[in-house]
Design a protein around this motif. Sequence first.
Motif, short mmCIF file in Angstrom:
data_model
loop_
_atom_site.label_atom_id
_atom_site.label_comp_id
_atom_site.label_asym_id
_atom_site.label_seq_id
_atom_site.Cartn_x
_atom_site.Cartn_y
_atom_site.Cartn_z
N PRO A 1 112.94 2.27 24.42
CA PRO A 1 112.37 1.51 23.30
C PRO A 1 113.36 0.60 22.59
CG PRO A 1 112.74 3.78 22.64
CD PRO A 1 113.00 3.73 24.10
N GLY A 2 114.64 0.72 22.90
CA GLY A 2 115.62 -0.19 22.30
C GLY A 2 117.01 0.40 22.31
N TYR A 3 117.99 -0.45 22.05
CA TYR A 3 119.35 0.05 21.87
C TYR A 3 119.42 0.69 20.49
CZ TYR A 3 119.80 -4.31 19.25
OH TYR A 3 119.59 -5.32 18.34
N PRO A 4 120.36 1.60 20.25
CA PRO A 4 120.41 2.33 18.98
C PRO A 4 121.05 1.52 17.85
CG PRO A 4 122.18 3.06 20.39
CD PRO A 4 121.36 2.09 21.21
N THR A 5 121.08 2.11 16.66
CA THR A 5 121.73 1.49 15.50
C THR A 5 123.18 1.15 15.82
OG1 THR A 5 120.32 2.74 13.99
CG2 THR A 5 122.35 1.84 13.08
N GLN A 6 123.59 -0.04 15.41
CA GLN A 6 124.94 -0.52 15.71
C GLN A 6 125.90 -0.34 14.54
OE1 GLN A 6 125.47 -1.98 19.14
NE2 GLN A 6 123.79 -0.53 18.96
N ARG A 7 127.19 -0.38 14.85
CA ARG A 7 128.25 -0.27 13.84
C ARG A 7 129.13 -1.49 13.89
NH1 ARG A 7 131.02 5.68 13.68
NH2 ARG A 7 129.16 6.93 13.30
N ALA A 8 129.75 -1.80 12.76
CA ALA A 8 130.68 -2.92 12.70
C ALA A 8 131.85 -2.66 13.64
CB ALA A 8 131.19 -3.10 11.28
N ASP A 9 132.21 -3.68 14.43
CA ASP A 9 133.36 -3.64 15.33
C ASP A 9 133.22 -2.61 16.46
OD1 ASP A 9 134.68 -5.63 13.84
OD2 ASP A 9 135.41 -4.12 12.42
N VAL A 10 132.01 -2.15 16.72
CA VAL A 10 131.75 -1.27 17.85
C VAL A 10 130.58 -1.86 18.62
CG1 VAL A 10 131.07 1.04 18.60
CG2 VAL A 10 132.54 0.77 16.58
N SER A 11 130.75 -2.06 19.92
CA SER A 11 129.66 -2.64 20.71
C SER A 11 128.89 -1.54 21.44
CB SER A 11 130.21 -3.66 21.71
OG SER A 11 131.13 -3.05 22.60
N TYR A 12 127.82 -1.95 22.09
CA TYR A 12 127.00 -1.01 22.84
C TYR A 12 126.65 -1.66 24.17
CZ TYR A 12 123.41 2.45 23.91
OH TYR A 12 122.68 3.46 24.50
N GLY A 13 126.77 -0.91 25.25
CA GLY A 13 126.48 -1.51 26.54
C GLY A 13 126.64 -0.53 27.68
N ILE A 14 126.77 -1.06 28.88
CA ILE A 14 126.87 -0.25 30.09
C ILE A 14 128.34 -0.11 30.49
CG2 ILE A 14 126.09 0.03 32.46
CD1 ILE A 14 123.84 -0.02 30.41
N ALA A 15 128.78 1.13 30.60
CA ALA A 15 130.17 1.40 30.99
C ALA A 15 130.32 1.26 32.50
CB ALA A 15 130.57 2.80 30.55
N GLY A 16 131.55 1.38 32.98
CA GLY A 16 131.83 1.24 34.40
C GLY A 16 131.13 2.26 35.27
N ASP A 17 130.78 3.41 34.68
CA ASP A 17 130.08 4.45 35.44
C ASP A 17 128.57 4.25 35.43
OD1 ASP A 17 129.43 5.12 32.85
OD2 ASP A 17 130.40 7.09 32.88
N GLY A 18 128.12 3.15 34.83
CA GLY A 18 126.69 2.85 34.82
C GLY A 18 125.92 3.47 33.67
N LYS A 19 126.59 4.21 32.81
CA LYS A 19 125.92 4.87 31.68
C LYS A 19 126.04 4.02 30.41
CE LYS A 19 126.73 9.52 33.53
NZ LYS A 19 127.36 10.84 33.29
N ALA A 20 124.98 4.00 29.62
CA ALA A 20 124.98 3.24 28.38
C ALA A 20 125.61 4.05 27.26
CB ALA A 20 123.55 2.85 28.00
#
Length: 203
Positions: free
Chosen positions: A88-107
Amino acid sequence: MYNRTAAPLDLSGYHLTERQSDPLLWAFPENTIIPAGGYLVVYADRLNITNPALDETGRLHTNFKLDVSGEYLALTSPSGVVVDKYDPGYPTQRADVSYGIAGDGKAGYLLAATPAEANPAAYPGVVADTSFSVDRGFFSESFQVTITTLTPGATIRYTLDGSTPDTTKGSTYSGPITVSTTTVLKAAAFKADLLPSHVDAQT
């Protein structure tokens, strides 16, 4: 965006959208190519720049801005079919912290900024913020403050001098803290493999 294939990827006519009801919200311009094993950085900031020459970094800008509280986000085909999405969406974000897919394929949450490069290991979640039994105010007698977090197994660290606690700075909380003079109490909670809580403070 990362092209994990061994051939260039043409995104001409594909779309990014924050609305399930509008899969064609913002279209990539013609000749938007991600080279094999390459990356493409797109700014979701509502500037709507589809000519990279108009941006000093040579990058594209969508006509929508992402919500810090989290929301739906998808990549769709020229016909509007969803190719990839946060739903349903990416979660709440924080200042100076991103959200995405890591090298192992996990978000997850990413502490290191790596634009146009591979993402480091991600934190799958965050430690719940700390809670104080006594809020800031003026007092005429000493009292005790209890600090808690809703994350089981988390370690709380605190300082009494106004400095910011981290995994190496401050004291490990083990029981109520006695306050008998003007004090700036700061606390944060930590747990392995999770993003630390915010730093909370009471004076």
